[in-house]
Enzyme design. Structure first.
Site: not given
Length: 937
Positions: A165, A595
């Site tokens: 991440h 998104k």
């Protein structure tokens, strides 16, 4: 106005409050001792001032006054104060996990409501019983026999996949330190005064070390550093937690149904770390090979330790019970193969043949470790005693098991040997099941380069099919190819090497990002065939890899069923599916779809895509495995409790097989402590079993489902243009994003190995990854991706006649909509418009645009409260309400310091001596806000 109630002071939470106060005091003492009185006073003043503002105390400073006060702090002091609040949240997060362990232990003695319990008086569904016992009892109450329940359990194949991440900052060193703090806190509970004094001393020591340890890295971590972090979870959490939960399942099944169940391995963790090269240039073929070898080395080393322990404990004497003939024959073979081990152990162990056999097994495992280490070091050292594969090791362990049974040592076999056999069934010699991932454009470019070199039109499906169904190789050592194409081919060669050295399970999944057509899958097969991973022309066809399309954008999700339908009808791809046992893996991208379209349209597109894909697979006779690429936060499609998220899946799309990503702060939250890891695995099992065996539609009135679906279509259609117009069709919001959020600082704080932007579209809305997109808005407390477009859609429907009633009924009866609304509530509850406005005011954003966003936020909150018929958000999650309310006053100082640091950085020149110190302090601030919100994005 607060959307959350004042925190309840429950008696059962008093221990947590005591822990928090003690840890805060201990941290204060460490700061006072190590940094001096001035630093300690600065921390205390900022803490009390921010808390006074939150409580609206008379004379409390305004947000602007607080920022001015922070601006007046010298930079060295500001940096230390920032660290103080960040480390405070590291300690508080640990204390909360410890408290979850306490609550879990207490709740074990209390029966949970069954998963099919009736609704509460207010009409909302009750919290499902999330334990295995509750779900198994629910099955029995609905008429399942022991055999039927056993068959249902045998279908479970649950794969949590750990991923690296780029905004997760927790170091392995800090994880280990938090573990020691947790152990000391738990030990204090039942300690005598003398023992508690020793534990307090140990805690003071750990907190001192915490202050003296950097919580973020000075340099950007290497991919192999991330591999090491994931291996910490494998060694210290998954091995024990997985076995414990499977043992619990067997016990609960026997108690509920009165019979034993078959042995299953429903939990098989995976990893992307070292295999996910989509947009990460640092994940090379060499890294993928090294990661697989490290995974294997770690798991084999753990087996070695376990076998040595068994040898110390299993002391069955031949004088008491004769050794079975099969064991004696095996020892004779071992004596021939490893005479040095025989000479070393025969005097001590010749009358204890099981112990002697275990010594031979340990020697073979040691040789296997040496072989793996030599390969990792690129050395060629023969190890004839090494096991060729995990099956050979399993044969030896089963020999031990049979010998124990014949010795009537059934309890020793069950207690000592079965846990190791369970580990072997789950992890083999591969450890994690590593996935490989790459963007479809990279494959298209490589195949086009090969086609140009051999004068073939490989961009066309017919030509790809012809090559796959033929036997001729296309690539030779002297074929003129570009460097990038060679590197792509080397990835497949690395997978072939991993299969030969370890096993197919070590790296059998190839995920195609941004998949849009059957050609995207056929290109991967062509590249794989060049490395010998598959031969579709053979009879029967052979393939050692699964090719999984990843559908990410809204248009890709809508076209996913057609892509799979065309693929299944293609003769070449059909043979690939046949070679893989008629199983097809499909990954769904929650982050990029959110998104691209916004939370609400993306959620609905994902839901309908799963239904359409499942229907296509069923018609083609293909078993489907859905891979849910959910992030940890609401803005990236996550944020739901696991049990609720599994219940919210479309009925009929879960056949017991499921994969989902685990990343960022979610990994440490779910698996940081062993009891929490055990509970997380239990909830995964219970939730999947519940979702597999229940269909919410059974309780609906006629035509209700159609009305719900029509409403979701309307809501999606209303939310989409609001989100698109602000996020994609105008650059004003993106300019605000760049100017007011700390997203640019990701390039300097070195949280992860992967860049924040994709190669294409650097510095644009198209190019930025979904993770930093959500991360930036999370840091400013706006949490925009979790609600933008939702308020407009819901409020318009509510204004219609009967609209509110329909939405209320959907929240009550439809797990999907209840889960979606719950995600929105979490995002809105963690948002803070006053703090977000301050970022815009002081860092150069457009206040008029912010007011537009704030109005949308208020519409979202008002709609959620109206649908829930509640005064406050998260009314059914009082613990989360309390957590957020208690944390906000301590996150505020970090937000103020972050604003101050961003202003200082912009004011100083590129060559300023202060710049590196500001960057370091910003790293602490970013980490602190993430720890405080328990969300990195």
């Amino acid at each position: 106005m607060s959307w959350l109630p004042s925190p309840a002071n429950e008696q059962q939470d008093r221990t947590l409050s005591d822990d928090v106060r003690w840890l805060a005091s201990a941290l204060g003492r460490a700061i006072q001792r190590l940094e001096g009185e001035d630093c300690f006073r600065a921390v205390e003043e900022l803490r009390t001032d921010c808390r006074a503002r939150r409580r609206a105390d008379p004379g409390a400073l305004s947000l602007k006054q607080l920022l001015d006060k922070v601006q007046g702090l010298p930079l060295p002091t500001l940096a230390r104060v920032c660290r103080a609040f960040t480390l405070f949240f590291l300690l508080i997060n640990t204390a909360e996990q410890v408290h979850l362990v306490r609550r879990g232990r207490r709740s074990r003695a209390v029966d949970e409501p069954a998963p099919n319990a009736p609704a509460r008086p207010d009409g909302r569904p009750r919290q499902h019983g999330r334990s295995l016992r509750a779900v198994l009892q629910g099955l029995k109450q609905r008429g399942y026999s022991a055999q039927e329940a056993d068959e249902l359990l045998a279908r479970l194949d649950i794969r949590p996949v750990l991923t690296a991440h780029p905004t997760e900052a927790t170091r392995r060193t800090i994880l280990a330190l938090q573990e020691r703090v947790a152990a000391a806190l738990l030990a204090r509970d039942a300690a005598t005064p003398e023992e508690r004094a020793r534990q307090d001393r140990a805690l003071e020591t750990e907190i001192e070390l915490l202050w003296l340890t950097s919580e973020v890295r000075r340099d950007r971590p290497h991919v192999m550093d991330e591999v090491a972090s994931t291996l910490w979870y494998l060694e210290d959490r998954f091995l024990d937690a997985g076995g414990s939960v499977l043992a619990l399942l067997e016990r609960e099944f026997a108690e509920v149904f009165g019979e034993s169940m078959r042995r299953i391995t429903p939990l098989r963790p995976g990893s992307w770390v070292g295999g996910d090269r989509d947009g990460n240039p640092f994940v090379t073929p060499e890294i993928t090979l090294a990661a697989a070898r490290r995974n294997a080395y770690v798991i084999v080393r753990q087996y070695e330790r376990a076998v040595i322990e068994l040898a110390q404990r299993i002391s069955v004497s031949a004088r008491v019970v004769a050794a079975p003939a099969s064991l004696r024959a095996s020892l004779e073979r071992d004596r021939t193969d490893m005479p040095e081990v025989w000479e070393l152990n025969r005097r001590r162990d010749r009358e204890e043949p099981l112990r002697l056999k275990l010594s031979f097994i340990a020697t073979r495992l040691q040789a296997t470790c040496r072989l793996l280490a030599a390969r990792d070091a690129r050395e060629h050292v023969p190890q004839p005693a090494a096991y060729p594969n995990s099956a050979a090791f399993g044969d030896d362990l089963n020999l031990i098991a049979r010998a124990l049974d014949e010795s009537r040592a059934a309890l020793a076999r069950q207690t000592l040997l079965e846990p190791l056999l369970t580990r072997l069934r789950i992890y083999g010699f591969h450890g994690y099941m590593m996935d490989v991932r790459q963007d479809s454009d990279v494959h298209a470019s490589a195949v086009a380069d090969i086609g140009q070199a051999v004068a073939l039109r490989l961009g066309e499906r017919a030509e790809l099919r012809r090559e796959l169904l033929g036997r001729r190789p296309l690539v030779g050592p002297h074929l003129p190819l570009g460097e990038q194409t060679r590197r792509v081919l080397e990835v497949f060669s690395a997978m072939r090497t991993i299969h030969e050295e370890i096993s197919n399970d070590a790296a059998s999944m190839y995920i195609v990002s941004m998949a849009r057509s059957p050609e995207d899958l056929l290109r991967v097969l062509l590249l794989g065939s060049e490395a010998g991973l598959l031969d579709l022309a053979s009879d029967p066809p052979r393939s050692s890899i699964d090719v999984a399309p990843l559908f990410e954008t809204l248009s890709d999700l809508r076209g996913a069923a057609d892509t799979l339908r065309s693929s299944f009808s293609d003769p070449a791809y059909r043979r690939q599916v046949e070679a893989r046992g008629m199983v097809q893996h499909v990954m769904l991208g929650y982050s990029d779809s959110g998104k691209d379209a916004g939370l609400l349209p993306a959620a609905w597109a994902l839901y309908t895509a799963q239904e359409a894909i499942s229907e296509v697979a069923a018609k083609a006779g293909v078993r489907l495995v859905m891979f849910h690429g959910q992030g940890g936060s609401v803005g990236r499609g996550g944020g739901s409790p696991v049990f609720r998220a599994l219940s919210a899946l479309p009925p009929g799309t879960l056949d017991g097989r499921i994969k989902f990503t685990e990343q960022g702060e979610i990994i440490s939250q779910k698996f940081g402590l062993l009891p929490i890891a055990e509970r997380s695995f239990e909830v995964m099992l219970a939730g999947t079993l519940h979702a597999l065996s229940n269909d919410w539609r059974a309780d609906l009135e006629p035509e209700e489902e159609a009305r719900f679906r029509e409403m979701m279509e309307q809501l999606s259609g209303l939310a989409y243009p609001v989100f698109r117009s602000l996020v994609h069709e105008s650059d004003e919001l993106f300019r605000m994003f760049l100017s007011t959020t700390p997203v640019k600082e990701l390039a300097h704080v070195h949280f992860g190995s992967r860049p924040a932007y994709r190669d294409k579209g650097t510095g644009t809305m198209q190019g930025i990854r979904a993770i930093p997109w959500v991360f930036g808005w999370t840091q400013t407390r706006l949490a925009l991706p979790g609600w933008l477009g939702v308020g407009s859609a819901l409020s318009q429907v509510i204004e219609r006649s009967g609209g509110l009633e329909t939405l209320q009924r959907m929240a009550q009866a439809w797990p999907f909509f209840d889960d979606l609304l719950g995600k929105v509530e979490v995002a809105c509850a963690k948002a803070d418009m006053e703090i977000a406005r301050a970022y815009v005011q002081h860092l150069g954003g457009d206040l008029r645009l912010f007011e537009t966003l704030e109005a949308e936020y208020r519409r979202t909150v008002d709609a959620a409260l109206a649908i829930r018929k509640q005064e406050y958000l998260l009314a059914d999650q009082p613990q989360l309400q309390t957590t957020i309310v208690l944390r906000d006053p301590y996150i505020d100082p970090l937000s103020l310091m972050q604003m101050s640091l961003l202003l200082r950085k912009r004011a100083c020149g590129e060559d300023s001596d202060e710049r590196s110190q500001i960057d370091q302090a910003l790293g602490a601030a970013l980490n602190g806000v993430a720890q405080g919100l328990r969300s990195v994005g």
